[in-house]
Scaffold this active site. Structure first.
Site, PDB file in Angstrom:
ATOM      1  CE  LYS A 201      36.110  46.814 114.510  1.00 12.76           C
ATOM      2  NZ  LYS A 201      35.112  46.784 114.198  1.00 12.76           N
ATOM      3  CB  CYS A 255      34.455  51.876 116.173  1.00  8.70           C
ATOM      4  SG  CYS A 255      32.696  51.285 116.717  1.00  8.70           S
TER       5      CYS A 255
END
Ligand code: SAJ
Length: 407
Positions: A201, A255
């Site tokens: 991720k 993010c």
């Protein structure tokens, strides 16, 4: 029943998607006001397709509660901020959520962590809580890491169509969780171990950060030597193995501008290209400010209060302002000018969040001579002709009016 913990940008759409696809779901959030709003049948942020999904989920019987539920499956999607100084992850919300789950869950429960965490976080912070509370791992409690991948602005579509990663200690548990996501996910679902899922991720978001940094660095190089970066990127991208992204006013969002710091914080001395990319992207708001001052001089403008920033969100067509380049510019201006003189407008930000903020495009434009396009919201793309006659700095290359300045 699945208890989804944390009903923010990721938790809410995930809970709604599960519920609309036949899974029994209760969504839990510690914010009572948010829970009340959802109970009243209102969504808590704007996102394409969310309203319809919400209606479907309500019809399917989704419940919302302030309380953690006693059940066998939990999905934790709480924020994972990072410490500004050490650049390391602050796992406080994840830890609190896991502790709360442990205080009420059934024996043999599966705790799925969706929140993005830095590699090793689950080993370092989560497993010890479980064993210290007297539970036996992989007997009383099972842990899974299933990081989300959806992009704000297209979340509902991507929830359904993206592939997913599921990290588990035990294959069967991974497969069981895969079955839950399979209720709505049409993409490939890869089952792996927890550390690999964590790393994957962060690596994905870092890949994008580095690529955007390359485009931003090219913009600076081309500016310094009077070349058109957009034309160069356009031509270079005709090469079959080149795909340069677009320069912009900086990288915002919760993010891409955050996750690479986890690698920098955890692997000092090793994460070099990652650190350089972060620095380049973080320098862009300041670069835009310099462009504004340059253009003001070139255009003979002196009055900063006749300058208007269009866009406060971190990107187009979302209402999310986290880490937004516009806010960073305003912060920096405040320090230099001891007050925000520029005018600001964003159609997605309905509340007053900064000084001199407008809520009407026409009014905003009437009060400025120089418009700086920071976000390419659909609204401005459709109303580009209204900028006619203004000095324009377009940081997104969406305005084709004559005389427009670019990065
Ligand atoms: N940006 C540029 N130039 C570009 C592309 C983006 O300057 O060519 C800027 C945007 O304006 C924005 C920032 O970068 O400020 C990030 O925007 P984004 O649209 O690239 O991504 P996010 O942050 O909205 O969502 C990302 C996605 N990750 C990747 O594409 C690898 C999404 O799939 C993740 O789920 C999400 O992060 C997340 O939650 O991790």
């Amino acid at each position: 029943m699945v208890n989804v913990i944390g009903l923010g940008y990721i938790g809410l759409p995930t809970a709604l998607m599960l519920a609309s696809n036949g899974v029994e779901v209760t969504g839990t959030d510690y914010n009572q006001k948010l829970v009340d709003t959802l109970k009243e049948g209102k969504i808590t942020f704007q996102e394409k397709g969310l309203e319809t999904l919400f209606s479907d989920a309500l019809r399917a019987g989704i419940k919302f509660s302030h309380e953690y539920q006693k059940t066998d499956t939990y999905i934790i999607s709480v924020p994972t901020p990072y410490d500004e100084l050490s650049k390391k992850i602050d796992a406080e919300y994840v830890i609190a959520a896991v502790k709360n789950v442990l205080s009420c869950c059934q024996k043999g429960a599966v705790i799925i962590i969706e929140s993005t965490v830095s590699p090793g976080t689950i080993d370092k912070y989560v497993r010890p809580i479980i064993t210290d509370s007297g539970f036996i791992m992989n007997q009383d409690i099972y842990l899974v890491h299933a990081p989300e991948r959806i992009i704000p602005g297209n979340m509902v579509y991507e929830l359904e169509h993206n592939s997913r990663t599921i990290g588990a200690d035990i294959r069967e548990i991974g497969e069981k969780v895969k079955g839950i996501y399979r209720s709505f996910c049409k993409g490939e679902i890869v089952v792996t171990d927890i550390r690999t899922a964590e790393m994957t991720k962060v690596v994905e978001n870092t890949f994008r950060d580095i690529n955007i940094a390359y485009a931003n660095e090219l913009a600076k190089i081309c500016r310094s030597d009077h070349m058109d970066v957009y034309e160069i990127i356009r031509i270079a991208n005709k090469h079959p193995r080149v795909n340069i992204l677009s320069p912009g006013p900086g990288v915002g969002g919760h993010c891409i501008s955050v996750d690479p710091w986890f690698l920098v914080g955890d692997y000092p001395g090793l994460a070099n290209i990652i650190l350089a990319a972060r620095k380049i992207n973080d320098s862009m708001p300041e670069f835009v400010l310099e462009r504004i001052y340059e253009i003001m001089q070139e255009a003979g403008l002196q009055d900063v209060s006749r300058v208007g920033l269009y866009g406060l969100t971190y990107k187009e067509n979302v209402d999310d302002m986290r880490e937004s380049p516009a806010l960073q510019m305003l912060d920096s201006m405040k320090r230099h000018l001891s007050g925000n003189l520029v005018k600001v407008y964003d159609p997605y930000i309905l509340e007053d969040v900064v000084e001199n903020q407008y809520h009407d495009l026409e009014q905003f434009l009437a009060d400025i001579d120089f418009v700086v396009l920071l976000v390419a919201h659909e609204e401005i793309r459709e109303n580009m002709d209204k900028l006619q006659g203004k000095v324009i700095l377009d940081t997104r290359k969406v305005c084709h009016l004559e005389g427009t300045f670019y990065l």
